[in-house]
Scaffold this motif. Structure first.
Motif, PDB file in Angstrom:
ATOM      1  N   ARG A 190      36.018  45.101  -2.201  1.00 43.48           N
ATOM      2  CA  ARG A 190      35.067  46.179  -2.429  1.00 43.48           C
ATOM      3  C   ARG A 190      33.693  45.558  -2.636  1.00 43.48           C
ATOM      4  N   LEU A 191      32.705  46.224  -2.084  1.00 42.55           N
ATOM      5  CA  LEU A 191      31.347  45.706  -2.206  1.00 42.55           C
ATOM      6  C   LEU A 191      30.839  45.907  -3.620  1.00 42.55           C
ATOM      7  N   THR A 192      30.096  44.947  -4.092  1.00 37.77           N
ATOM      8  CA  THR A 192      29.477  45.036  -5.417  1.00 37.77           C
ATOM      9  C   THR A 192      27.973  44.869  -5.258  1.00 37.77           C
ATOM     10  N   GLY A 193      27.272  45.012  -6.359  1.00 33.10           N
ATOM     11  CA  GLY A 193      25.820  44.838  -6.306  1.00 33.10           C
ATOM     12  C   GLY A 193      25.121  46.091  -5.804  1.00 33.10           C
ATOM     13  N   GLU A 194      23.814  45.996  -5.635  1.00 30.21           N
ATOM     14  CA  GLU A 194      22.986  47.109  -5.222  1.00 30.21           C
ATOM     15  C   GLU A 194      22.441  46.882  -3.812  1.00 30.21           C
ATOM     16  N   PHE A 206      21.776  42.702   3.956  1.00 27.13           N
ATOM     17  CA  PHE A 206      23.047  42.847   3.233  1.00 27.13           C
ATOM     18  C   PHE A 206      23.133  41.906   2.029  1.00 27.13           C
ATOM     19  N   PHE A 207      22.153  41.039   1.869  1.00 27.70           N
ATOM     20  CA  PHE A 207      22.171  40.086   0.763  1.00 27.70           C
ATOM     21  C   PHE A 207      22.096  40.835  -0.575  1.00 27.70           C
ATOM     22  N   GLY A 208      22.940  40.461  -1.489  1.00 24.76           N
ATOM     23  CA  GLY A 208      23.040  41.147  -2.779  1.00 24.76           C
ATOM     24  C   GLY A 208      24.296  41.973  -2.883  1.00 24.76           C
ATOM     25  N   ARG A 209      24.814  42.426  -1.756  1.00 31.47           N
ATOM     26  CA  ARG A 209      26.107  43.132  -1.726  1.00 31.47           C
ATOM     27  C   ARG A 209      27.180  42.300  -1.030  1.00 31.47           C
ATOM     28  N   CYS A 210      26.731  41.332  -0.261  1.00 27.93           N
ATOM     29  CA  CYS A 210      27.649  40.549   0.558  1.00 27.93           C
ATOM     30  C   CYS A 210      28.474  39.588  -0.300  1.00 27.93           C
ATOM     31  N   PRO A 211      29.809  39.620  -0.175  1.00 32.67           N
ATOM     32  CA  PRO A 211      30.639  38.690  -0.953  1.00 32.67           C
ATOM     33  C   PRO A 211      30.541  37.253  -0.451  1.00 32.67           C
ATOM     34  N   ASP A 212      29.984  37.064   0.759  1.00 32.54           N
ATOM     35  CA  ASP A 212      29.890  35.721   1.338  1.00 32.54           C
ATOM     36  C   ASP A 212      28.460  35.188   1.342  1.00 32.54           C
ATOM     37  N   GLY A 213      27.521  35.903   0.733  1.00 40.43           N
ATOM     38  CA  GLY A 213      26.122  35.514   0.794  1.00 40.43           C
ATOM     39  C   GLY A 213      25.848  34.162   0.152  1.00 40.43           C
ATOM     40  N   PHE A 214      24.911  33.410   0.737  1.00 38.82           N
ATOM     41  CA  PHE A 214      24.524  32.121   0.171  1.00 38.82           C
ATOM     42  C   PHE A 214      23.012  31.932   0.355  1.00 38.82           C
ATOM     43  N   GLU A 215      22.507  30.758  -0.021  1.00 42.56           N
ATOM     44  CA  GLU A 215      21.062  30.550  -0.146  1.00 42.56           C
ATOM     45  C   GLU A 215      20.297  30.831   1.147  1.00 42.56           C
TER      46      GLU A 215
END
Length: 321
Positions: free
Chosen positions: A270-274, A288-297
């Motif tokens: 499930r997506l989290t964040g705003e 999608f950064f901030g909701r993405c479970p795979d996001g990185f720098e």
């Protein structure tokens, strides 16, 4: 052969001292006789994109080429009199709201023919309306009734008959079954599929229901916050989604056989964040950064672009090889 080509399309709306980017650098193609599904959650820009393609709104930038002509240059106020108006028609989400309550079913179907068609009055018009009613499975006896005297499925058949009356090349279907009973939805979808194959019409099918898109569409386009994040053949996208947002959408589809988080072999997340704001968004940050479970720098400093493989599967994600 391409019927519709959208290139770098943009639509911005003024909000306070900034701009809301409803459609941002969108490119897509619909071929002759093809059905393209357009999916994404509410607020992703689907409705604005549809209004741009059907020329109800003017774009802020980009091109809309239909059958070889750049119709994006025609102001929305003048497009109603352009020859392409008859070739791009729409089936609306709510058949009740989209039908004139003062018109009979016959008059509703005949209206676009009177306005934009070449059929003469009298016997020719009567014959054409009866032919259209037969094509959509509407009994001739119902042609004299007003919308409030028809069921939801019958009203949607009237709307479909009106949409195909001018023999369009492109039909935009805006959630055409979402306002109908479940028992009627399958019948209308079967009708739409039969008409596409019989008449050779291209479809842009807008829907929240991914199961329906999987059944009806040849290709699917996924939008998020005004941008396309994934596109490709339906079978490939559904079997191997490349973008985390697409995976989240597919994970949200109800499945009666899914009894645990991993019963289908894929982890359900499930997506989290705003969600990021579409008002003056940064051009260097993934939407999608901030909701993405795979996001990185890298996602916070470089916007991923759509990259396509040999099979025509495009994904806008740094992690998709």
């Amino acid at each position: 052969m391409s019927l519709l080509e959208v290139r770098s399309l943009e639509r911005r709306f003024p909000v306070g001292k900034g701009w809301l980017h409803a459609v941002d650098d969108v490119s897509l193609e619909i071929r002759e006789g093809e059905c393209v599904g357009l999916v994404g959650e509410s607020g992703c820009g689907k409705s604005t994109l549809v209004k741009l393609i059907t020329r109800l709104l003017d774009p802020s930038g980009g091109q809309i080429a239909f059958d070889g002509r750049d119709i994006g240059r025609v102001p929305a106020g003048r497009f109603a009199r352009a020859p392409e108006r008859a070739q791009i028609q729409m089936v609306f989400q709510d058949p009740t709201d989209s039908l004139n309550p003062r018109f009979t079913a016959f008059d509703i179907i005949a209206d676009p023919i009177r306005r934009l068609g070449q059929v003469a009055r009298g016997g020719a018009m009567q014959a054409r309306v009866r032919e259209l009613a037969e094509m959509v499975g509407l009994p001739e006896v119902l042609l004299g009734r007003f919308p409030h005297q028809l069921s939801g499925g019958q009203k949607q058949r009237v709307g479909i008959a009106r949409a195909i009356a001018l023999e369009p090349k492109l039909l935009v279907l805006d959630e055409p079954t979402s306002a109908l009973d479940v028992s009627v939805q399958a019948v209308i979808l079967k009708l739409l599929d039969d008409l596409r194959r019989r008449l050779g019409i291209s479809y842009l099918f807008v829907s929240h229901d991914l199961a329906v898109v999987r059944l009806l569409a040849d290709r699917v386009v996924v939008m998020y916050l005004g941008r396309i994040v994934e596109a490709g053949p339906v079978a490939q996208v559904f079997a191997s989604p490349g973008h985390p947002y697409t995976r989240a959408l597919l994970a949200s589809v109800p499945r009666p056989d899914r009894r645990s988080d991993q019963s289908d072999g894929r982890p359900r997340f499930r997506l989290t964040g705003e969600a990021r704001s579409p008002i003056d968004p940064s051009p260097t940050v993934c939407r999608f950064f901030g909701r993405c479970p795979d996001g990185f720098e890298r996602c916070e400093r470089e916007m991923p672009m759509l990259r396509s493989d040999a099979a025509g599967h495009s994904v806008a994600c740094h992690l998709h090889a």
